[in-house]
Design a protein around this motif. Structure first.
Motif, short mmCIF file in Angstrom:
data_model
loop_
_atom_site.label_atom_id
_atom_site.label_comp_id
_atom_site.label_asym_id
_atom_site.label_seq_id
_atom_site.Cartn_x
_atom_site.Cartn_y
_atom_site.Cartn_z
N THR A 73 0.85 -1.19 0.00
CA THR A 73 0.00 0.00 0.00
C THR A 73 0.88 1.24 0.00
O THR A 73 1.93 1.27 0.64
N ILE A 74 0.45 2.24 -0.74
CA ILE A 74 1.15 3.51 -0.83
C ILE A 74 0.16 4.61 -0.48
O ILE A 74 -0.88 4.74 -1.12
N ASN A 75 0.48 5.37 0.56
CA ASN A 75 -0.42 6.41 1.06
C ASN A 75 -1.81 5.85 1.35
O ASN A 75 -2.83 6.48 1.06
N GLY A 76 -1.83 4.64 1.90
CA GLY A 76 -3.07 4.02 2.33
C GLY A 76 -3.88 3.37 1.24
O GLY A 76 -4.95 2.83 1.50
N GLU A 77 -3.36 3.37 0.00
CA GLU A 77 -4.08 2.77 -1.11
C GLU A 77 -3.25 1.65 -1.71
O GLU A 77 -2.03 1.62 -1.59
N SER A 78 -3.92 0.72 -2.39
CA SER A 78 -3.20 -0.37 -3.04
C SER A 78 -2.33 0.17 -4.14
O SER A 78 -2.54 1.28 -4.65
N GLU A 79 -1.30 -0.61 -4.52
CA GLU A 79 -0.35 -0.14 -5.53
C GLU A 79 -1.00 0.13 -6.87
O GLU A 79 -0.48 0.86 -7.70
N GLU A 80 -2.19 -0.44 -7.09
CA GLU A 80 -2.87 -0.20 -8.35
C GLU A 80 -3.30 1.26 -8.51
O GLU A 80 -3.64 1.71 -9.61
N SER A 81 -3.26 2.01 -7.40
CA SER A 81 -3.65 3.42 -7.48
C SER A 81 -2.65 4.26 -8.27
O SER A 81 -2.95 5.38 -8.65
N LYS A 82 -1.45 3.68 -8.50
CA LYS A 82 -0.41 4.41 -9.23
C LYS A 82 -0.14 5.77 -8.59
O LYS A 82 -0.15 6.81 -9.24
N ALA A 83 0.11 5.72 -7.28
CA ALA A 83 0.44 6.94 -6.55
C ALA A 83 1.61 7.65 -7.22
O ALA A 83 2.41 7.05 -7.93
N ASN A 84 1.69 8.94 -7.00
CA ASN A 84 2.65 9.77 -7.69
C ASN A 84 4.07 9.43 -7.25
O ASN A 84 4.53 9.81 -6.17
N ARG A 85 4.79 8.71 -8.12
CA ARG A 85 6.15 8.29 -7.84
C ARG A 85 7.07 8.73 -8.97
O ARG A 85 6.70 8.70 -10.13
N GLY A 86 8.27 9.13 -8.60
CA GLY A 86 9.28 9.49 -9.59
C GLY A 86 10.46 8.56 -9.47
O GLY A 86 10.87 8.22 -8.37
N PHE A 87 11.04 8.16 -10.61
CA PHE A 87 12.12 7.17 -10.62
C PHE A 87 13.37 7.79 -11.22
O PHE A 87 13.34 8.33 -12.34
N VAL A 88 14.47 7.71 -10.48
CA VAL A 88 15.76 8.19 -10.96
C VAL A 88 16.63 6.97 -11.25
O VAL A 88 16.96 6.20 -10.35
N PHE A 89 17.01 6.82 -12.50
CA PHE A 89 17.74 5.63 -12.94
C PHE A 89 19.24 5.78 -12.69
O PHE A 89 19.77 6.89 -12.51
N GLN A 90 19.94 4.64 -12.71
CA GLN A 90 21.37 4.64 -12.48
C GLN A 90 22.10 5.41 -13.57
O GLN A 90 23.06 6.13 -13.31
N SER A 91 21.65 5.28 -14.81
CA SER A 91 22.30 5.93 -15.94
C SER A 91 21.42 7.05 -16.48
O SER A 91 20.33 6.81 -16.98
N ALA A 92 21.94 8.27 -16.38
CA ALA A 92 21.19 9.40 -16.95
C ALA A 92 21.22 9.35 -18.47
O ALA A 92 20.31 9.85 -19.13
N LEU A 158 11.64 15.86 -10.18
CA LEU A 158 11.07 16.78 -9.19
C LEU A 158 10.06 17.74 -9.82
O LEU A 158 9.09 18.14 -9.17
N ALA A 159 10.28 18.12 -11.07
CA ALA A 159 9.36 19.04 -11.75
C ALA A 159 7.95 18.47 -11.85
O ALA A 159 6.97 19.22 -11.92
N ASN A 160 7.85 17.14 -11.84
CA ASN A 160 6.54 16.50 -11.90
C ASN A 160 5.90 16.34 -10.52
O ASN A 160 4.82 15.77 -10.39
N ASP A 161 6.59 16.84 -9.49
CA ASP A 161 6.08 16.89 -8.11
C ASP A 161 5.62 15.53 -7.58
O ASP A 161 4.49 15.39 -7.10
N PRO A 162 6.49 14.52 -7.62
CA PRO A 162 6.10 13.21 -7.05
C PRO A 162 6.10 13.26 -5.54
O PRO A 162 6.85 14.04 -4.92
N GLN A 163 5.25 12.46 -4.93
CA GLN A 163 5.28 12.33 -3.48
C GLN A 163 6.46 11.48 -3.03
O GLN A 163 6.99 11.66 -1.93
N ILE A 164 6.87 10.55 -3.90
CA ILE A 164 7.90 9.57 -3.55
C ILE A 164 8.96 9.55 -4.64
O ILE A 164 8.65 9.49 -5.83
N LEU A 165 10.25 9.59 -4.22
CA LEU A 165 11.37 9.46 -5.14
C LEU A 165 11.99 8.08 -4.97
O LEU A 165 12.36 7.70 -3.86
#
Length: 256
Positions: A73-92, A158-165
């Motif tokens: 669960t993310i922010n009290g909801e199941s992962e299917e909610s697609k909560a606002n997450r941002g992903f930073v990859f190893q290789s830019a 960060l420009a997309n304002d995710p709750q989670i990085l």
């Protein structure tokens, strides 16, 4: 709009498991029975050797791959909610668009959301400045260093304002001096934005430099979080301090 209270549970995993086998009865689990709670605004480190499933767990948290069993669960909801997450990859290099400038890369997600031009320019420039990239707006990725590329990737997320990085060894390919600079910059940005950060690394020193909490993952298969540590050290942290070295010895003991 859901208001997330500071220090409220942001991510909760209960008995989470992952296998890529189609036959669950003969499954070889990469992750098995992972339990974890991360609070809103927390800087959490997933630490473990290569191949232990850290990146797999991060990809499940990102929604890139599905869990096989258990609860998430993310922010009290199941992962299917697609909560606002941002992903930073190893290789830019693989994450940035080489035909776009720094500014265009940072504002790309906003453009896809059809944010008006003036507004997305304002947001992009704010995070370009926050990431220490002022003056480089109109350069292309090929014209900047590896550390600067990672700053661009972070600013774009960060420009997309995710709750989670979610950060998958983002500094692993950088030289030691650039890596240290990026660690300091990430701490500064985290403090300014109050994002929840889950950061994957196999470097003990990096884990101790950054994290409020460290979860140590066992060697796979069937990896899980076996030990958790709260790191009660003030920022910025000094690697030569006695307290830092004591934490290092404790964490290192799990890999001897």
């Amino acid at each position: 709009m859901t208001v997330i209270q500071k220090n409220a549970p942001s991510i909760v995993l209960k008995g989470l498991s992952k296998t890529f086998s189609e036959d669950i009865r003969q499954a070889n689990y990469i992750l098995e029975n992972v339990d974890l709670t991360i609070k809103q605004g927390e800087f959490y480190i997933l630490l473990g050797p290569s191949g232990c499933g850290k990146s797999t767990l991060l990809n499940i948290l990102a929604g890139f791959i599905e869990k096989s069993d258990g609860e998430l669960t993310i922010n009290g909801e199941s992962e299917e909610s697609k909560a606002n997450r941002g992903f930073v990859f190893q290789s830019a290099d693989s994450a940035l668009f080489p035909w776009l400038t720094v500014e265009e890369n940072v504002e790309f997600g906003l453009k896809m959301k059809k944010v008006p031009l003036a507004e997305r320019k304002e947001v992009a420039n704010h995070f370009i400045e926050l990431a220490g990239l002022s003056g480089h707006n109109h350069k292309f990725p090929s014209e900047i260093s590896g550390g600067m590329k990672q700053r661009v990737q972070l600013a774009r997320v960060l420009a997309n304002d995710p709750q989670i990085l979610l950060m998958d060894e983002p500094f692993g390919a950088l030289d030691a001096m650039t890596r240290r600079t990026m660690q300091k910059e990430l701490i500064r940005i985290w403090k300014e934005t109050n994002k929840t950060i889950i950061f994957v690394t196999h470097d003990i020193q990096e884990a101790l430099m950054l994290g409020q909490h460290i979860g140590i993952m066992s060697i796979g298969p069937s990896s899980k979080i076996t030990h958790s540590y709260e790191i009660n050290l003030p920022y910025p942290r000094e690697i030569t301090s006695p307290d830092f070295n004591q934490y290092y010895k404790v964490v290192q003991s799990h890999f001897d």
